[in-house]
Design an enzyme around this catalytic site. Structure first.
Site, short mmCIF file in Angstrom:
data_model
loop_
_atom_site.label_atom_id
_atom_site.label_comp_id
_atom_site.label_asym_id
_atom_site.label_seq_id
_atom_site.Cartn_x
_atom_site.Cartn_y
_atom_site.Cartn_z
CB VAL A 11 -0.97 -0.02 1.21
CG1 VAL A 11 -1.59 1.35 1.43
CG2 VAL A 11 -2.06 -1.05 0.97
CD GLU A 151 -5.64 2.75 -1.37
OE1 GLU A 151 -5.41 3.95 -1.13
OE2 GLU A 151 -6.26 2.38 -2.39
CD GLU A 155 -1.36 -7.67 -2.31
OE1 GLU A 155 -1.07 -8.81 -2.72
OE2 GLU A 155 -1.25 -7.33 -1.13
CB CYS A 267 -7.16 -7.46 2.56
SG CYS A 267 -5.86 -6.25 2.27
P1 NAD Z 1 3.11 -4.74 4.01
O1 NAD Z 1 3.38 -5.77 5.03
O2 NAD Z 1 3.36 -5.05 2.57
O3 NAD Z 1 3.98 -3.42 4.34
C1 NAD Z 1 4.07 -2.85 5.59
C2 NAD Z 1 5.42 -2.16 5.69
O4 NAD Z 1 5.44 -1.36 6.86
C3 NAD Z 1 6.60 -3.12 5.79
O5 NAD Z 1 7.53 -2.85 4.75
C4 NAD Z 1 7.20 -2.81 7.18
O6 NAD Z 1 8.60 -2.95 7.21
C5 NAD Z 1 6.78 -1.38 7.38
N1 NAD Z 1 6.76 -0.89 8.76
C6 NAD Z 1 6.42 -1.55 9.90
N2 NAD Z 1 6.54 -0.71 10.96
C7 NAD Z 1 6.95 0.47 10.50
C8 NAD Z 1 7.23 1.74 11.08
N3 NAD Z 1 7.09 1.94 12.40
N4 NAD Z 1 7.63 2.75 10.28
C9 NAD Z 1 7.77 2.56 8.97
N5 NAD Z 1 7.50 1.40 8.34
C10 NAD Z 1 7.11 0.38 9.10
O7 NAD Z 1 1.61 -4.28 4.24
P2 NAD Z 1 0.52 -3.84 3.13
O8 NAD Z 1 0.01 -5.03 2.42
O9 NAD Z 1 1.06 -2.69 2.37
O10 NAD Z 1 -0.65 -3.33 4.09
C11 NAD Z 1 -0.52 -2.14 4.86
C12 NAD Z 1 -1.89 -1.80 5.42
O11 NAD Z 1 -2.78 -1.50 4.34
C13 NAD Z 1 -2.56 -2.93 6.21
O12 NAD Z 1 -3.30 -2.38 7.25
C14 NAD Z 1 -3.48 -3.56 5.18
O13 NAD Z 1 -4.59 -4.19 5.79
C15 NAD Z 1 -3.93 -2.34 4.39
N6 NAD Z 1 -4.34 -2.64 3.03
C16 NAD Z 1 -3.63 -3.52 2.26
C17 NAD Z 1 -4.02 -3.78 0.95
C18 NAD Z 1 -3.26 -4.77 0.09
O14 NAD Z 1 -3.78 -5.14 -0.95
N7 NAD Z 1 -2.08 -5.20 0.49
C19 NAD Z 1 -5.12 -3.11 0.42
C20 NAD Z 1 -5.82 -2.20 1.19
C21 NAD Z 1 -5.41 -1.96 2.51
#
Ligand code: NAD
Length: 439
Positions: A11, A151, A155, A267
């Site tokens: 995201v 969001e 993906e 998700c």
């Molecule tokens: P992800 O695991 O791919 O990425 C999360 C990132 O955050 C990692 O790279 C991690 O190292 C980093 N991180 C952790 N703690 C941190 C900090 N204190 N400071 C900076 N970076 C830090 O996660 P994602 O799939 O991108 O999902 C993120 C959020 O968005 C979740 O809540 C998820 O539910 C939501 N979301 C995801 C999607 C999807 O399709 N993946 C879609 C909509 C919403």
């Protein structure tokens, strides 16, 4: 305008690249130094179509930068987005908010100017209020407005979804803090409301609930059609036609009515669990959501049994070729993929599994039993197999000539768990063909 995004995952990285493409200066921060280093060197740590070019162009133009230094990221930032993970907390199904709180508290401690702190991570209702309390306790001297901007990108189609969303949801505090956050977010999303994207402006609690309700509804739709598929198998119908027949009704809609091995991904599984958990805590059990979770778990388990039964009830020593491991095509994301349930069960039952996936093998190696052999392509996965199972509907599997697949195999069993193949064509190619919800 300058913003910072904390979390350079699926995201954060997509949002950062897209905001930069809108002309905003984006500092993308992650605590994972290796990830930031890779991004600086032009390597994209995830597979998402089009993302490499978008990141490269915006980095080159100087609008997108990568850092592990929070002070540098916050320099001049008007809004700070939290896009860190919210995985399932061990033991109770609740969302683990430790990354969100840690990131927000780091921001509060480091901030030197008034900021708008925007939660893009999916967080349960009440999180925004708790964030307000925490950052307020840390920095009573500083004006930190809290906003929620969930969001909805998918993906595999993330850039298109971000650039042309069905809607933008913005949850705001009351009073001057909310008005300030709204001004900042409307400026950021200006290119989208120029293309008439609806903006739903609401309270923070409502915005938080919209995200979970949306995901739970979509998960429910998938589980619904999966149950109808089972019904069709007994009753003698074709779930594909049923889905089309009901989906053409505008009140129902055609999307998310594809029968398959159960939903997975980063998700739906965790968000349905967290939503149900919050409902229980609030004394309003979400029984449809709870049932959806149970139906989906049973679905994934039953898929391995389906393969074993098709092989005559015993897979000891049988070679099973698998096409696809990720939870859906066009991503390398293996989180909660049905393959994580199905493959270990097949291996435990004595099968020799040889699997292919265009993007997921690296992640799969860490998550699947060590006995699994990985193939370089679909034909290699089919080679010498007694049964071939299509688990993820990657386009490259649709395009293979069926007689080539059949010719590579020792047996003739094809289990198409995504209904991508034409039954008559598969039978013509010499397969004993099984699909989902079609006789
Ligand atoms: P992800 O695991 O791919 O990425 C999360 C990132 O955050 C990692 O790279 C991690 O190292 C980093 N991180 C952790 N703690 C941190 C900090 N204190 N400071 C900076 N970076 C830090 O996660 P994602 O799939 O991108 O999902 C993120 C959020 O968005 C979740 O809540 C998820 O539910 C939501 N979301 C995801 C999607 C999807 O399709 N993946 C879609 C909509 C919403």
């Amino acid at each position: 305008m300058r913003i910072a995004i904390l979390g350079a995952g699926y995201v954060g990285l997509v949002s950062g690249a897209c905001f930069a493409e809108f002309g905003v200066e984006v500092a993308l921060l992650d605590t994972d130094a290796a990830r930031i280093e890779a991004l600086r060197e032009g390597r994209i740590p995830i597979h998402e179509p089009g993302l490499d070019a978008l990141v490269a162009e915006n980095a080159r133009e100087g609008r997108l930068s990568f850092t592990t230094d929070l002070h540098a990221a916050l320099e001049g930032a008007e809004a700070v987005f939290l896009a860190v993970g919210t995985p399932t907390r061990r033991g109770d199904g609740h969302a683990d908010l430790s990354f969100v709180y840690a990131a927000a508290e780091d921001v509060a401690r480091a901030a030197r100017q008034p900021i708008v702190l925007v939660t893009k991570s999916t967080v349960p209702v009440g999180t925004g209020r708790e964030l307000k309390r925490r950052v307020g306790a840390l920095r009573p001297d500083l004006d930190i407005a809290i906003a929620s901007n969930p969001e909805f990108l998918r993906e595999g189609a993330a850039i298109g979804d971000f650039m042309r969303p069905d809607r933008i949801v913005i949850g705001l505090e009351e009073g001057e803090a909310g008005a300030r956050a709204e001004r900042v977010l409307r400026r950021l999303y200006r290119p989208l409301y120029l293309i008439e994207t609806p903006i739903v402006t609401t309270s923070i609690e409502t915005a938080e609930t919209i995200k979970y309700a949306a995901n739970a509804f979509l998960a429910m739709k998938i589980s619904f059609i999966n149950e109808v598929a089972d019904f069709c198998e007994r009753a003698g119908g074709d779930v594909h036609d049923v889905a089309r027949g009901i989906g053409l009704d505008g009140r129902i809609g055609r999307k998310f009515l594809h029968a398959g091995p159960g939903y997975g991904g980063s998700c739906f599984p965790k968000d349905t669990l967290a939503f149900a958990r919050t409902g229980q805590e609030l004394g309003v059990p979400l029984r449809l959501v709870e049932t959806t979770i149970a139906v989906n778990a049973a679905r994934k388990t039953s898929m391995a049994d389906r393969v074993i039964q098709a092989c005559g009830g015993d897979v000891t020593g049988r070679v099973i070729g698998l096409l696809g491991l990720t939870f859906k095509p066009e991503t390398d994301d293996m989180r909660d993929s049905p393959s994580l349930e199905i493959v270990p069960r097949l291996v435990a039952a004595g099968a020799r599994v040889q699997a292919h996936d265009p993007e997921g093998i690296e992640a799969a190696r860490r998550l699947l039993p060590p006995e699994v052999v990985y193939a370089a392509n679909a034909l290699e996965a089919a080679s010498g197999a007694d049964a071939l199972v299509l688990l993820t509907e990657w386009n490259e599997y649709r395009n293979i000539a069926p007689d080539r697949l059949r010719g590579a195999m020792r047996g003739d069993l094809l289990l198409d768990l995504r209904n991508v193949y034409e039954p008559a064509a598969m039978r013509e190619a010499g397969f004993t063909y099984h699909s989902i919800g079609r006789r």
